[in-house]
Scaffold this active site. Structure first.
Site, PDB file in Angstrom:
ATOM      1  CG  ASP A 286     -19.279  35.125 -65.985  1.00  0.00           C
ATOM      2  OD1 ASP A 286     -18.924  35.476 -64.848  1.00  0.00           O
ATOM      3  OD2 ASP A 286     -20.248  34.372 -66.203  1.00  0.00           O
TER       4      ASP A 286
ATOM      5  CG  ASN B  74     -12.919  37.956 -63.782  1.00  0.00           C
ATOM      6  OD1 ASN B  74     -12.510  37.427 -64.804  1.00  0.00           O
ATOM      7  ND2 ASN B  74     -13.314  39.212 -63.748  1.00  0.00           N
TER       8      ASN B  74
ATOM      9  CB  THR C 222     -27.524  48.151 -62.365  1.00  0.00           C
ATOM     10  OG1 THR C 222     -28.052  47.158 -63.245  1.00  0.00           O
ATOM     11  CG2 THR C 222     -27.316  49.425 -63.148  1.00  0.00           C
ATOM     12  CD  GLU C 223     -28.764  44.005 -62.315  1.00  0.00           C
ATOM     13  OE1 GLU C 223     -27.847  43.904 -63.159  1.00  0.00           O
ATOM     14  OE2 GLU C 223     -29.741  44.769 -62.470  1.00  0.00           O
ATOM     15  CG  ASN C 224     -21.652  43.116 -60.885  1.00  0.00           C
ATOM     16  OD1 ASN C 224     -21.087  43.378 -61.942  1.00  0.00           O
ATOM     17  ND2 ASN C 224     -22.189  41.908 -60.661  1.00  0.00           N
TER      18      ASN C 224
ATOM     19  NE  ARG D 126     -22.052  35.046 -69.008  1.00  0.00           N
ATOM     20  CZ  ARG D 126     -22.914  35.576 -68.181  1.00  0.00           C
ATOM     21  NH1 ARG D 126     -24.047  36.043 -68.628  1.00  0.00           N
ATOM     22  NH2 ARG D 126     -22.664  35.649 -66.875  1.00  0.00           N
TER      23      ARG D 126
HETATM   24  C1  FPP Z   1     -17.757  38.461 -63.680  1.00  0.00           C
HETATM   25  O1  FPP Z   1     -17.020  37.400 -63.103  1.00  0.00           O
HETATM   26  C2  FPP Z   1     -16.890  39.624 -63.730  1.00  0.00           C
HETATM   27  C3  FPP Z   1     -17.174  40.820 -63.142  1.00  0.00           C
HETATM   28  C4  FPP Z   1     -18.395  41.059 -62.362  1.00  0.00           C
HETATM   29  C5  FPP Z   1     -16.215  41.938 -63.212  1.00  0.00           C
HETATM   30  C6  FPP Z   1     -15.378  42.046 -64.455  1.00  0.00           C
HETATM   31  C7  FPP Z   1     -14.241  42.925 -64.133  1.00  0.00           C
HETATM   32  C8  FPP Z   1     -12.991  42.815 -64.619  1.00  0.00           C
HETATM   33  C9  FPP Z   1     -12.588  41.875 -65.656  1.00  0.00           C
HETATM   34  C10 FPP Z   1     -11.868  43.651 -64.099  1.00  0.00           C
HETATM   35  C11 FPP Z   1     -12.143  45.077 -63.921  1.00  0.00           C
HETATM   36  C12 FPP Z   1     -12.538  45.748 -65.167  1.00  0.00           C
HETATM   37  C13 FPP Z   1     -11.805  46.674 -65.798  1.00  0.00           C
HETATM   38  C14 FPP Z   1     -12.352  47.365 -66.986  1.00  0.00           C
HETATM   39  C15 FPP Z   1     -10.477  47.051 -65.339  1.00  0.00           C
HETATM   40  P1  FPP Z   1     -17.476  36.786 -61.713  1.00  0.00           P
HETATM   41  O2  FPP Z   1     -16.788  37.503 -60.635  1.00  0.00           O
HETATM   42  O3  FPP Z   1     -18.975  36.821 -61.606  1.00  0.00           O
HETATM   43  O4  FPP Z   1     -16.939  35.337 -61.852  1.00  0.00           O
HETATM   44  P2  FPP Z   1     -17.629  34.011 -61.273  1.00  0.00           P
HETATM   45  O5  FPP Z   1     -18.954  33.861 -61.976  1.00  0.00           O
HETATM   46  O6  FPP Z   1     -16.658  32.956 -61.650  1.00  0.00           O
HETATM   47  O7  FPP Z   1     -17.765  34.194 -59.793  1.00  0.00           O
END
Ligand code: FPP
Length: 258
Positions: free
Chosen positions: A38, A40, A84-86, A206
């Site tokens: 989490d 990103n 599933t929610e993404n 996490r």
């Molecule tokens: C949550 O961070 C992250 C995700 C929903 C996706 C995770 C995916 C990767 C790390 C890359 C792709 C995966 C692979 C296996 C190549 P967020 O986007 O919800 O972050 P935020 O809460 O800061 O907005």
């Protein structure tokens, strides 16, 4: 770049430089680690970049952490890549995540399989492209006899959905006369989960400061230890993992006993 973004950048660099060196006992490692990758989006925002750049950096972090886990002898690493929610995220972001996953699987040979690791994808196939599904099947098949670490990528995964599909398949087997209802116990339940045959989940990590499970491995984390950190996933390094392992080794796991 705003003042807040600059301050976060400085904070995360300093945190990485000054993170203490800790000892990890290689004989008492968790067998199975799960990570909710989490932060990103926030990482990207802190650098004034589009969200997909955060996911790209997150995929790079996964390469580093998966290699590290495999090197030190972790048996199974399960990462939450797409829930599933993404699907409710903007189409551009969903497409970017699917592209990254495809690229990750296409390049898995370079950094994982050569080291005798196995790859499994946990989740429902619905909504995934044929190309992605084919790559998944091919990689799972190609690596199924490998004896190193198993990297489980949770993709289109939801803990409630996993339990629901298990209940549905158990009910079908009962109706078909293959499974007497009185034989259903927690060992049988586990055979119907995506994680069947994986070791018990020992440690759930996490990053990014959020303190929730977000529908991840609801059954499996019954007796896992939890480790949270404020660092965003793209800034997560093997040193942070060492800290988590060090803390894990200090815990007194009682599994309901005394
Ligand atoms: C949550 O961070 C992250 C995700 C929903 C996706 C995770 C995916 C990767 C790390 C890359 C792709 C995966 C692979 C296996 C190549 P967020 O986007 O919800 O972050 P935020 O809460 O800061 O907005």
């Amino acid at each position: 770049m705003s003042m807040k973004q600059t301050i976060y950048g400085l904070y995360s660099s300093l945190q990485s430089i000054f993170i203490k060196n800790v000892s990890v006992d290689r004989n008492r490692l968790p067998r199975h680690i799960a990570i909710i990758m989490d932060g990103n989006g926030r990482w990207a925002k802190s650098k004034g970049l589009p969200r997909k750049e955060g996911h790209k950096a997150g995929a790079e972090t996964l390469r580093t952490i998966a290699s590290y886990c495999s090197e030190i002898g972790i048996e199974a690493l399960t990462v939450y890549a797409f829930s599933t929610e993404n699907w409710s995220r903007p189409k551009e972001e969903v497409d970017a995540l699917m592209e990254l996953l495809q690229e990750y699987l296409d390049r898995a040979d370079e950094f994982l399989i050569g080291k005798d690791n196995r790859i499994r994808v946990l989740g429902a196939p619905d909504g995934l492209s044929q190309k992605l599904l084919q790559s998944i099947r091919a990689l799972e098949e190609k690596t199924k006899h490998n004896t190193g670490m198993t990297l489980n990528i949770a993709l289109n995964y939801g803990g409630r959905e996993e339990l629901t599909q298990a209940a549905r398949r158990i009910a079908a087997d009962c109706v078909a006369g293959k499974l007497p209802p009185e034989k259903i116990n927690s060992d049988v339940m586990e055979q119907y989960l995506y994680t069947a045959s994986l070791p018990e989940l020992d440690l759930m990590i996490r990053p990014s400061g959020e303190l929730r499970l977000s529908n991840f491995l609801l059954w499996q984390c019954a007796y896992s230890e939890f480790w949270f950190s404020n660092i965003n996933w793209p800034d997560f390094t093997p040193k942070h993992l060492q800290l988590a392992l060090h803390d894990y080794q200090k815990r007194n796991r009682r599994f309901g006993g005394v």
